[in-house]
Enzyme design. Structure first.
Site, mmCIF file in Angstrom:
data_model
loop_
_atom_site.group_PDB
_atom_site.id
_atom_site.type_symbol
_atom_site.label_atom_id
_atom_site.label_comp_id
_atom_site.label_asym_id
_atom_site.label_seq_id
_atom_site.Cartn_x
_atom_site.Cartn_y
_atom_site.Cartn_z
ATOM 1 N N ARG A 96 -3.550 -10.111 4.702
ATOM 2 C CA ARG A 96 -3.937 -10.222 3.217
ATOM 3 C C ARG A 96 -2.792 -9.541 2.417
ATOM 4 O O ARG A 96 -2.517 -8.483 2.658
ATOM 5 C CB ARG A 96 -5.332 -9.466 3.034
ATOM 6 C CG ARG A 96 -5.652 -9.419 1.583
ATOM 7 C CD ARG A 96 -6.993 -8.518 1.607
ATOM 8 N NE ARG A 96 -7.435 -8.316 0.091
ATOM 9 C CZ ARG A 96 -7.115 -7.540 -0.767
ATOM 10 N NH1 ARG A 96 -5.930 -6.777 -0.478
ATOM 11 N NH2 ARG A 96 -7.516 -7.630 -2.080
ATOM 12 N N LYS A 117 0.859 -1.098 -0.061
ATOM 13 C CA LYS A 117 0.017 -0.035 0.057
ATOM 14 C C LYS A 117 1.008 1.186 0.070
ATOM 15 O O LYS A 117 2.000 1.200 0.385
ATOM 16 C CB LYS A 117 -0.922 -0.144 1.097
ATOM 17 C CG LYS A 117 -2.219 -1.214 0.852
ATOM 18 C CD LYS A 117 -3.159 -1.122 1.629
ATOM 19 C CE LYS A 117 -4.254 -2.182 1.066
ATOM 20 N NZ LYS A 117 -5.420 -2.301 2.154
#
Ligand code: HH2
Length: 271
Positions: free
Chosen positions: A250, A214
């Protein structure tokens, strides 16, 4: 018995042409299945199948297209393996079809808010449900997100969504919570939430952490500007989650994450 149980590894399988880090690469049935099989071989405990990117600016996907992208893949994975499958969708009809095809977890970044019947559909299916925090809508969520106390607000939101799910009939034991790293958050917000993971774990629900590749990683390390160059930062964030006791992480890089967690767990049980 290890003193620290490692989180389960949820491998990301995107069947979208525009997902932020691996977009387009797996937008093909055979390629997506090959990728899924590789993630299983790499040590994934769960595969998270998504047919709609939630990246800011990503185009919305029509239900029929999303179904056509994800359901054949869920069926093919189920035919090939006993791995747990989660379906990353905001649409109850897609979740329903995926569960019928063998998925056991509905991963909903909208926390059952995207359709009025979402909580009832989750209850009726009896599957596990991941309720994730997102501020605003995917398209605009990164436009100057503001909180007065990000940890308290995300916590209150998640508890309220869990309550709504239970009121609709979802069993408490089937509910997971996820602080939603990157979903309407600045770098400071993301860091505060990762630092507060022990507090989220203490709520008593399994916690899912999704920090893989991210953007906040590149904000901390500008050399990681490209999403394929954020492995070190992703591992650091997910190890922080492991230390806090999250139930699953995840990730795109399943092999490297599984190895990092195995070493982390071995060190924790050494004496
Ligand atoms: N992040 C993304 C998608 N789904 N689900 C949960 N529960 N938690 C997350 O942090 C999360 C999620 C990221 O969005 P996307 O743009 O689809 O990219 P990718 O799937 O490649 O991570």
């Amino acid at each position: 018995m290890a003193r620290h149980a490692r989180p389960r590894v949820m491998g990301i399988v995107n069947v979208t042409p525009d997902s932020f880090s691996d977009g387009g690469r797996f937008f093909d049935d055979a390629l997506a299945l090959a990728h899924a099989r590789q993630l299983i071989a790499d040590g994934a405990d769960i595969l998270d199948i998504g047919g709609e990117s939630t990246r800011p600016g990503a185009a919305p996907v029509a239900q029929a297209d999303e179904l056509a992208r994800v359901i054949p893949l869920v069926q093919a994975i189920r035919a090939h393996s006993g791995v747990s499958i989660s379906i990353d969708t905001m649409k109850p009809a897609v979740a329903r079809a995926a569960v019928a095809a063998g998925a056991t977890i509905w991963n909903d970044v909208a926390a059952l808010r995207a359709a009025p019947d979402a909580p009832e559909v989750a209850a009726e299916m009896g599957c596990e449900v991941v309720l994730m925090h997102m501020l605003g809508e995917p398209d605009t969520m990164q436009d100057a997100p503001r909180y007065s106390d990000v940890v308290a607000e995300v916590e209150a939101f998640l508890l309220a969504r869990a309550f709504t799910a239970m009121a609709a009939g979802v069993e408490r034991g089937k509910i997971w919570l996820d602080p939603g790293i990157g979903f309407g958050k600045t770098t400071e917000h993301n860091l505060a939430l990762i630092a507060a993971l022990p507090r989220f774990v203490a709520l008593g629900y399994p916690i899912l952490l999704g920090a893989s590749r991210k953007r906040f990683i590149a904000a901390i390390d500008p050399l990681g500007a490209h999403s394929d160059d954020r492995l070190g930062g992703s591992l650091a964030a997910h190890l922080a989650g492991a230390a806090a006791g999250v139930a699953a992480v995840r990730v795109h890089d399943v092999r490297e994450t599984a190895q990092a967690l195995a070493v982390w767990e071995a060190v924790g049980s050494a004496h």
